[in-house]
Design an enzyme around this catalytic site. Structure first.
Site, PDB file in Angstrom:
ATOM      1  N   GLY A  55      62.230  75.906  11.247  1.00  0.00           N
ATOM      2  CA  GLY A  55      62.393  77.280  11.705  1.00  0.00           C
ATOM      3  C   GLY A  55      63.079  77.311  13.054  1.00  0.00           C
ATOM      4  CE  LYS A  76      59.622  74.844  19.160  1.00  0.00           C
ATOM      5  NZ  LYS A  76      58.713  75.962  19.516  1.00  0.00           N
ATOM      6  CG  ASP A 170      54.406  82.976  22.833  1.00  0.00           C
ATOM      7  OD1 ASP A 170      54.054  84.152  22.617  1.00  0.00           O
ATOM      8  OD2 ASP A 170      55.407  82.460  22.312  1.00  0.00           O
TER       9      ASP A 170
END
Length: 331
Positions: A55, A76, A170
């Site tokens: 993603g 990532k 977050d």
């Protein structure tokens, strides 16, 4: 998706879940588990061969790879605009180093990173299971006992994260993975690096996080403490139990977070008191993660709060099997 009971009228602001990608932002779509690499994607990062795309989030793209011993990892890769900022690299290296100290059963550990690469990257253990965002978007709200176990598991993850000196900043449905043996919290310890870089670019106050799940003090641009993560957990759990965003997602979301309450009529009585404590406007009035676990224990029909077989509904357990399918081969 609409969780309004048949025949019930929807009143007040529309607080339904936005289109896919808004609350979580970690899946390319709710139907795709992994997607093939595109011609623009790299094929290798610092010796890690990339197998598929998981993603893309605010910091960069996420890929599936494997360690030399064959364990899957989520790698990532930082966006080029962040990679060009020396302050981001310095802060990224510092924050990831701290995040690597986090040890907990309900976290996906950071296992490798390189802040000096052309595009900095970090690798975490890959959990082959859907996020809470994807699950609720596909299947609707979760049962009360599942949500109480979810809250307790994420609260235990926060204990591990906070003990290492990290504030998540977050926490949201897209950063909670629903594995068969309990939830996993991901993407902790990197938001401050993004915040510092954006602040240097804009020279103004910057809010880092997902608006629908921010704490009031985060919205106001004030210093965020560990209690801010508890507020975000309360908002995340409200989404899990109702299928709705607690404060909406329109232009007035920040006003509601600071001044209004969620629609508690949508929330089952058994879990309502727990969530009300989490989303107190005053950070001092929110429970600690340890206190939150005890609140869940008191609210549960099983005071042992044991996560095991059956903690997730059968439909979600069936969904997990899709994530164990062999990923597409790299081109």
């Amino acid at each position: 998706m609409n969780s309004t009971p048949p025949g019930a009228a929807r009143t007040g602001p529309d607080r339904s879940v936005p289109p896919p990608g808004v609350p979580g932002g970690s899946e390319p779509s709710w139907d795709a588990v992994l997607t093939p690499l595109t011609p623009q994607d790299p094929r290798e990062i610092s010796g890690y061969l990339l197998r598929a795309r998981i993603g893309e989030g605010g910091m960069g793209a996420v890929y599936l790879s494997y360690t030399p011993g064959g364990r899957p990892v989520a790698l990532k890769v930082v966006r080029p605009e962040f990679a060009a900022d020396p302050e981001f690299r310095r802060r990224f290296a510092s924050e990831v180093s701290i995040a690597q100290r986090v040890q907990g059963l309900y976290t996906a550990p950071v296992i490798d990173c390189n802040a000096n690469a052309r595009q900095p990257w970090l690798a975490t253990a890959y959990v082959a299971a859907p996020s809470l965002a994807a699950t609720v978007a596909r299947q609707g709200a979760l049962p009360v006992e599942t949500v109480l176990l979810l809250i307790a598991g994420v609260a235990e993850a926060l204990q591990s994260i906070h003990a290492a000196g990290v504030i998540h900043r977050d926490l949201k449905p897209g950063n909670v993975i629903l594995a068969a043996d309990g939830p996993r919290v991901i993407d902790f310890g990197i938001s401050r690096a993004v915040e510092a870089s954006l602040a240097g670019i804009t020279q103004t106050g910057v809010r880092v996080g997902t608006p629908a799940f921010m704490a009031p003090e985060q919205v106001r641009g004030r210093s965020l403490e560990t209690s801010g993560d508890v507020f975000s957990l309360g908002s995340t759990a409200y989404y899990a139990i109702t299928g709705e965003l607690p404060f909406g997602a329109d232009a007035a979301v920040f006003h509601r977070i600071v001044h209004e309450q969620p629609d508690w009529d949508r929330c089952p009585d058994q879990v309502r008191g727990v969530l009300k404590r989490c989303v107190e406007k005053d950070p001092a009035d929110r429970p600690t993660p340890a206190g939150l676990i005890e609140l869940c224990r008191a609210a549960s029909t099983d005071e042992r709060l044991r996560i095991g077989e059956g903690w997730l509904p059968p439909t979600v357990e069936a969904e997990i099997t899709r994530y164990s399918i062999t990923p597409p081969a790299p081109p």
